[in-house]
Design an enzyme around this catalytic site. Structure first.
Site, PDB file in Angstrom:
ATOM      1  N   ASP A   1      16.687 -48.064  41.841  1.00 13.57           N
ATOM      2  CA  ASP A   1      17.158 -49.431  41.667  1.00 13.57           C
ATOM      3  C   ASP A   1      18.443 -49.528  42.464  1.00 13.57           C
ATOM      4  O   ASP A   1      19.348 -48.699  42.315  1.00 13.57           O
ATOM      5  CB  ASP A   1      17.434 -49.650  40.173  1.00 13.57           C
ATOM      6  CG  ASP A   1      17.478 -51.109  39.792  1.00 13.57           C
ATOM      7  OD1 ASP A   1      17.944 -51.919  40.604  1.00 13.57           O
ATOM      8  OD2 ASP A   1      17.045 -51.426  38.664  1.00 13.57           O
TER       9      ASP A   1
ATOM     10  N   ASN B   1      21.273 -33.760  26.065  1.00 11.05           N
ATOM     11  CA  ASN B   1      22.403 -32.887  25.721  1.00 11.05           C
ATOM     12  C   ASN B   1      23.213 -33.418  24.533  1.00 11.05           C
ATOM     13  O   ASN B   1      24.381 -33.081  24.371  1.00 11.05           O
ATOM     14  CB  ASN B   1      23.307 -32.692  26.949  1.00 11.05           C
ATOM     15  CG  ASN B   1      23.897 -34.020  27.422  1.00 11.05           C
ATOM     16  OD1 ASN B   1      23.463 -35.085  26.974  1.00 11.05           O
ATOM     17  ND2 ASN B   1      24.883 -33.961  28.288  1.00 11.05           N
TER      18      ASN B   1
ATOM     19  N   GLU C   1      14.064 -58.297  43.191  1.00  4.89           N
ATOM     20  CA  GLU C   1      14.272 -59.155  42.025  1.00  4.89           C
ATOM     21  C   GLU C   1      14.840 -60.470  42.537  1.00  4.89           C
ATOM     22  O   GLU C   1      15.821 -60.479  43.271  1.00  4.89           O
ATOM     23  CB  GLU C   1      15.249 -58.518  41.039  1.00  4.89           C
ATOM     24  CG  GLU C   1      15.307 -59.326  39.749  1.00  4.89           C
ATOM     25  CD  GLU C   1      16.620 -59.200  38.997  1.00  4.89           C
ATOM     26  OE1 GLU C   1      16.617 -59.407  37.790  1.00  4.89           O
ATOM     27  OE2 GLU C   1      17.657 -58.916  39.624  1.00  4.89           O
TER      28      GLU C   1
ATOM     29  N   ASP D   1      17.857 -38.485  25.543  1.00  6.84           N
ATOM     30  CA  ASP D   1      19.121 -37.763  25.657  1.00  6.84           C
ATOM     31  C   ASP D   1      18.832 -36.262  25.588  1.00  6.84           C
ATOM     32  O   ASP D   1      18.247 -35.791  24.625  1.00  6.84           O
ATOM     33  CB  ASP D   1      20.029 -38.199  24.497  1.00  6.84           C
ATOM     34  CG  ASP D   1      21.361 -37.475  24.493  1.00  6.84           C
ATOM     35  OD1 ASP D   1      21.713 -36.876  25.531  1.00  6.84           O
ATOM     36  OD2 ASP D   1      22.038 -37.516  23.446  1.00  6.84           O
TER      37      ASP D   1
ATOM     38  N   ASP E   1      19.668 -39.383  29.769  1.00  7.70           N
ATOM     39  CA  ASP E   1      20.113 -38.784  31.032  1.00  7.70           C
ATOM     40  C   ASP E   1      18.938 -38.319  31.888  1.00  7.70           C
ATOM     41  O   ASP E   1      17.778 -38.418  31.481  1.00  7.70           O
ATOM     42  CB  ASP E   1      21.066 -37.616  30.738  1.00  7.70           C
ATOM     43  CG  ASP E   1      20.531 -36.750  29.615  1.00  7.70           C
ATOM     44  OD1 ASP E   1      19.378 -36.294  29.727  1.00  7.70           O
ATOM     45  OD2 ASP E   1      21.249 -36.548  28.595  1.00  7.70           O
TER      46      ASP E   1
ATOM     47  N   ASP F   1      18.024 -55.256  43.363  1.00  7.74           N
ATOM     48  CA  ASP F   1      18.613 -56.144  42.363  1.00  7.74           C
ATOM     49  C   ASP F   1      19.035 -57.485  42.974  1.00  7.74           C
ATOM     50  O   ASP F   1      19.622 -57.502  44.064  1.00  7.74           O
ATOM     51  CB  ASP F   1      19.843 -55.442  41.769  1.00  7.74           C
ATOM     52  CG  ASP F   1      20.405 -56.174  40.568  1.00  7.74           C
ATOM     53  OD1 ASP F   1      19.688 -56.294  39.564  1.00  7.74           O
ATOM     54  OD2 ASP F   1      21.569 -56.635  40.633  1.00  7.74           O
TER      55      ASP F   1
ATOM     56  N   ASP G   1      24.732 -36.240  23.614  1.00  4.69           N
ATOM     57  CA  ASP G   1      25.966 -37.027  23.619  1.00  4.69           C
ATOM     58  C   ASP G   1      25.655 -38.491  23.293  1.00  4.69           C
ATOM     59  O   ASP G   1      26.496 -39.371  23.447  1.00  4.69           O
ATOM     60  CB  ASP G   1      26.709 -36.903  24.965  1.00  4.69           C
ATOM     61  CG  ASP G   1      25.863 -37.390  26.138  1.00  4.69           C
ATOM     62  OD1 ASP G   1      24.695 -37.812  25.916  1.00  4.69           O
ATOM     63  OD2 ASP G   1      26.360 -37.365  27.281  1.00  4.69           O
TER      64      ASP G   1
ATOM     65  N   HIS H   1      14.548 -54.716  31.249  1.00  4.42           N
ATOM     66  CA  HIS H   1      15.760 -54.423  30.485  1.00  4.42           C
ATOM     67  C   HIS H   1      16.632 -55.660  30.270  1.00  4.42           C
ATOM     68  O   HIS H   1      17.690 -55.552  29.657  1.00  4.42           O
ATOM     69  CB  HIS H   1      16.557 -53.348  31.223  1.00  4.42           C
ATOM     70  CG  HIS H   1      16.994 -53.837  32.577  1.00  4.42           C
ATOM     71  ND1 HIS H   1      16.111 -54.067  33.609  1.00  4.42           N
ATOM     72  CD2 HIS H   1      18.209 -54.183  33.061  1.00  4.42           C
ATOM     73  CE1 HIS H   1      16.752 -54.523  34.657  1.00  4.42           C
ATOM     74  NE2 HIS H   1      18.041 -54.611  34.364  1.00  4.42           N
ATOM     75  N   ASP H   2      16.223 -56.820  30.809  1.00  2.00           N
ATOM     76  CA  ASP H   2      16.989 -58.062  30.614  1.00  2.00           C
ATOM     77  C   ASP H   2      16.282 -59.011  29.651  1.00  2.00           C
ATOM     78  O   ASP H   2      16.749 -60.127  29.448  1.00  2.00           O
ATOM     79  CB  ASP H   2      17.152 -58.806  31.944  1.00  2.00           C
ATOM     80  CG  ASP H   2      18.002 -58.051  32.958  1.00  2.00           C
ATOM     81  OD1 ASP H   2      18.884 -57.283  32.540  1.00  2.00           O
ATOM     82  OD2 ASP H   2      17.780 -58.248  34.167  1.00  2.00           O
TER      83      ASP H   2
HETATM   84  O1  ISL Z   1      19.705 -61.177  32.340  1.00  2.00           O
HETATM   85  C1  ISL Z   1      19.227 -62.190  32.733  1.00  2.00           C
HETATM   86  C2  ISL Z   1      18.436 -63.000  31.845  1.00  2.00           C
HETATM   87  O2  ISL Z   1      17.139 -62.564  31.783  1.00  2.00           O
HETATM   88  C3  ISL Z   1      19.284 -62.624  34.127  1.00  2.00           C
HETATM   89  O3  ISL Z   1      20.013 -63.772  34.297  1.00  2.00           O
HETATM   90  C4  ISL Z   1      19.824 -61.490  34.953  1.00  2.00           C
HETATM   91  O4  ISL Z   1      21.201 -61.468  34.934  1.00  2.00           O
HETATM   92  C5  ISL Z   1      19.320 -61.647  36.347  1.00  2.00           C
HETATM   93  O5  ISL Z   1      17.924 -61.581  36.285  1.00  2.00           O
HETATM   94  C6  ISL Z   1      19.836 -60.562  37.257  1.00  2.00           C
HETATM   95  O6  ISL Z   1      19.566 -59.301  36.749  1.00  2.00           O
HETATM   96  C7  ISL Z   1      19.935 -58.166  37.442  1.00  2.00           C
HETATM   97  O7  ISL Z   1      21.251 -58.201  37.968  1.00  2.00           O
HETATM   98  C8  ISL Z   1      22.307 -58.223  37.022  1.00  2.00           C
HETATM   99  C9  ISL Z   1      22.160 -57.166  35.934  1.00  2.00           C
HETATM  100  O8  ISL Z   1      23.067 -57.418  34.901  1.00  2.00           O
HETATM  101  C10 ISL Z   1      20.754 -57.135  35.366  1.00  2.00           C
HETATM  102  O9  ISL Z   1      20.612 -56.113  34.424  1.00  2.00           O
HETATM  103  C11 ISL Z   1      19.826 -56.966  36.531  1.00  2.00           C
HETATM  104  O10 ISL Z   1      18.486 -56.808  36.133  1.00  2.00           O
HETATM  105  C12 ISL Z   1      23.578 -58.009  37.800  1.00  2.00           C
HETATM  106  O11 ISL Z   1      23.485 -56.877  38.584  1.00  2.00           O
HETATM  107 CA    CA Z   2      23.007 -37.263  27.449  1.00  2.00          CA
END
Ligand code: ISL
Ligand code: CA
Length: 558
Positions: free
Chosen positions: A102, A27, A256, A25, A33, A203, A29, A330-331
């Site tokens: 992405d 700034n 993905e 971050d 960013d 995605d 908040d 991130h999932d």
């Molecule tokens: O999050 C999951 C478990 O690991 C997956 O089912 C995920 O939803 C799937 O891999 C799809 O992910 C992507 O599209 C989603 C988004 O929420 C995720 O962050 C993204 O990586 C919908 O856009």
């Molecule tokens: Ca920020």
């Protein structure tokens, strides 16, 4: 071996994934960013990553943290401005770093202008065919397809019409059957590539072609999945995207994908097919679900995990496709919490996991914080979680009468927020991420920081740095054949890489107890030297029999 032997700039590179909201971050908040990413580019350069993949920063209501795009052509105010983006891109290029955007083209936010136009003009909207809109059946949705985030996958639109949403109800699925939708998407991709971005992470790209009879489904989970994952026009659409977009730039593309197997991966990534350069598959990350239920924690089945990764290596390489090498994103929960050790063997297990993945054939991905061994969030109450998926699952299971403590156990283990807690730069209040309360609380293990990692010569960070350099400087890691030894061991994964007469030997042990094991060497070979290990070693000339907790060794053989 036909197919992927051609040199490409992205083949010896390592990708670093930034989740902008939680990276830095600038700034105060409480939200990471673009200027924060800009500030930290020298850090990424020091680590050695070549490609920076940044998750979506477009204008969005942020119901799914940016995977719900309302305007593909603008930056969300949360993250800064287009000018900030352009400056960051320029600086990245000056440092020799590439930027991977992405892009989410399976769905848009319901706040996107196309969708909003339909709300106003209904069937008369010029965007009416941009979404999947169907009449209901006697007051019920068009079919029984479910959302990946729980509940029914259709939402009323107007009169008796519904729209499909495979994810949240604010993420409306796009209709790829529409030629003009496809042209609008390609136009938008050109916009970013002309700006100078170096590639795309696409995605859930293999969900864009839906079987058009929209029949009820009783087999897949969630219901409907088998009718839209790898659908009938999938290859046609990707070839068209390649022809109309990718082919015109020196860019990289990674799709993905879900419901994958190695043969499908080869079909999508074989260079002769002109679709995408590589794909993500997550099969090896489901081995700790109890009885297949993601939200119930089981014991990780390491043997199965190794077998899956081994199978992908062999098949995809032999078939001329290209693998992505991934432990976390991130999932996903944090890998050390999952398959390593959070306490006594934190450092060695993190290094072992890193080596096991980075010595394989394919393009390795590091997710922010992985390079310092960050762990799961450790949150106790549902109020600490922000992810729409976790909150939906909590509610769904509560409504089904499950015990709160049981539900919370599952969420603590699998919530996507585990990977989304703010990056821990220092041990100050706010972890050097922000001076304000962060949008998502900092994880419980605040002692794991970049600051400490940079001071300690033996840190996980420097281990990753070495791995990246090894790949850059040794073609054997990029192009060498992969072969498994000691097939069938429950906890040891041993493999060789071979290229132009050179032979490397990689041993990784996935358990916290010392054992003895006769490690086989390939016939006629002896050890020349140790290339990398995660324990101090005095004897480098003989292969070890006593294998220590989470031990990892890479030998060069002669
Ligand atoms: O999050 C999951 C478990 O690991 C997956 O089912 C995920 O939803 C799937 O891999 C799809 O992910 C992507 O599209 C989603 C988004 O929420 C995720 O962050 C993204 O990586 C919908 O856009
Ligand atoms: Ca920020």
């Amino acid at each position: 071996m036909e197919g992927n032997t051609k040199m490409e700039w992205w083949k010896n590179a390592c990708v670093y994934q930034v989740y902008p909201k939680s990276f830095q971050d600038s700034n105060d908040d409480g939200i990471g960013d673009i200027n924060g990413i800009h500030m930290r580019l020298p850090y990424l350069k020091k680590l050695g990553a070549k490609i920076i993949w940044i998750t979506p920063m477009y204008t969005s209501p942020q119901n799914d943290n940016g995977y719900d795009i309302a305007d593909y052509y603008n930056i969300d105010r949360l993250f800064g401005t287009m000018e900030d983006f352009d400056l960051m891109l320029e600086e990245a290029h000056l440092l020799g770093l590439k930027i991977m955007m992405d892009i989410v083209v399976n769905h848009t936010s319901t706040q996107h202008a196309w969708f909003q136009d339909i709300l106003i003009n209904k069937e008369k909207s010029s965007y009416y065919d941009y979404y999947i809109i169907k009449p209901g059946k006697n007051g019920n949705p068009p079919n029984n397809w479910e959302s990946m985030f729980g509940g029914i996958g259709w939402e009323p639109l107007f009169d008796d019409y519904y729209y499909l949403h495979v994810f949240d109800k604010t993420q409306a699925d796009l209709n790829w059957e529409s030629e003009s939708l496809r042209q609008d998407i390609y136009k938008m991709m050109h916009f970013w590539l002309k700006k100078g971005v170096d590639g795309f992470r696409l995605d859930v790209i293999n969900l864009i072609s839906k079987q058009q009879d929209f029949q009820d489904d009783s087999m897949s989970s969630p219901k409907g999945k088998r009718f839209y994952a790898n659908g009938p026009r999938m290859h046609e659409f990707l070839k068209e995207m390649h022809e109309q977009v990718f082919k015109h730039y020196p860019c990289v593309s990674v799709g993905e994908m879900m419901s994958m197997d190695p043969q499908k991966a080869i079909d999508y990534t074989h260079p002769n097919n002109n679709e995408v350069d590589m794909i993500f598959s997550f099969q090896h990350l489901k081995v700790d679900y109890k009885d297949g239920d993601r939200w119930t924690k089981g014991q990780p089945n390491i043997k199965e995990m190794i077998n899956i990764l081994d199978h992908w290596q062999k098949s995809v390489n032999d078939g001329g496709g290209w693998n992505s090498l991934v432990w976390i994103n991130h999932d996903q929960p944090r890998v050390v919490s999952r398959f390593g050790n959070e306490h006594k063997y934190h450092k060695v297990s993190a290094k072992m996991l890193a080596t096991a993945m980075h010595l394989l054939k394919g393009t390795p991905y590091i997710y922010q914080g992985e390079e310092i061994g960050m762990l799961n969030a450790g949150f106790k109450s549902i109020d600490s979680y922000k992810d729409v998926e976790s909150i939906n699952i909590y509610q769904k299971r509560l409504d089904a009468g499950e015990e709160v403590s049981k539900i919370m156990e599952g969420i603590a283990y699998q919530s996507r927020d585990n990977g989304r807690t703010p990056m821990q730069w220092t041990d100050e209040l706010g972890s050097g991420f922000s001076n304000k309360k962060p949008w998502l609380a900092i994880g419980e293990r605040k002692d794991i920081t970049v600051k400490d990692a940079l001071i300690d010569e033996d840190s996980i960070f420097y281990h990753y740095q070495k791995l990246i350099q090894l790949r850059e400087n040794n073609e054997i890691l990029v192009y060498g054949d992969y072969n498994r030894l000691l097939v069938d061991h429950d906890y040891i994964w041993c493999y060789t890489r071979a290229y132009n007469g050179e032979l490397w030997y990689v041993m990784n042990y996935f358990k916290d107890e010392t054992i003895t094991c006769d490690l086989p060497l390939p016939k006629g070979s002896t050890i020349e030297k140790i290339i990398l290990s995660n324990y101090e070693d005095s004897d480098v000339t003989v292969i070890r029999k006593r294998i220590r907790p989470f031990e990892s060794i890479v030998y060069k053989l002669k």
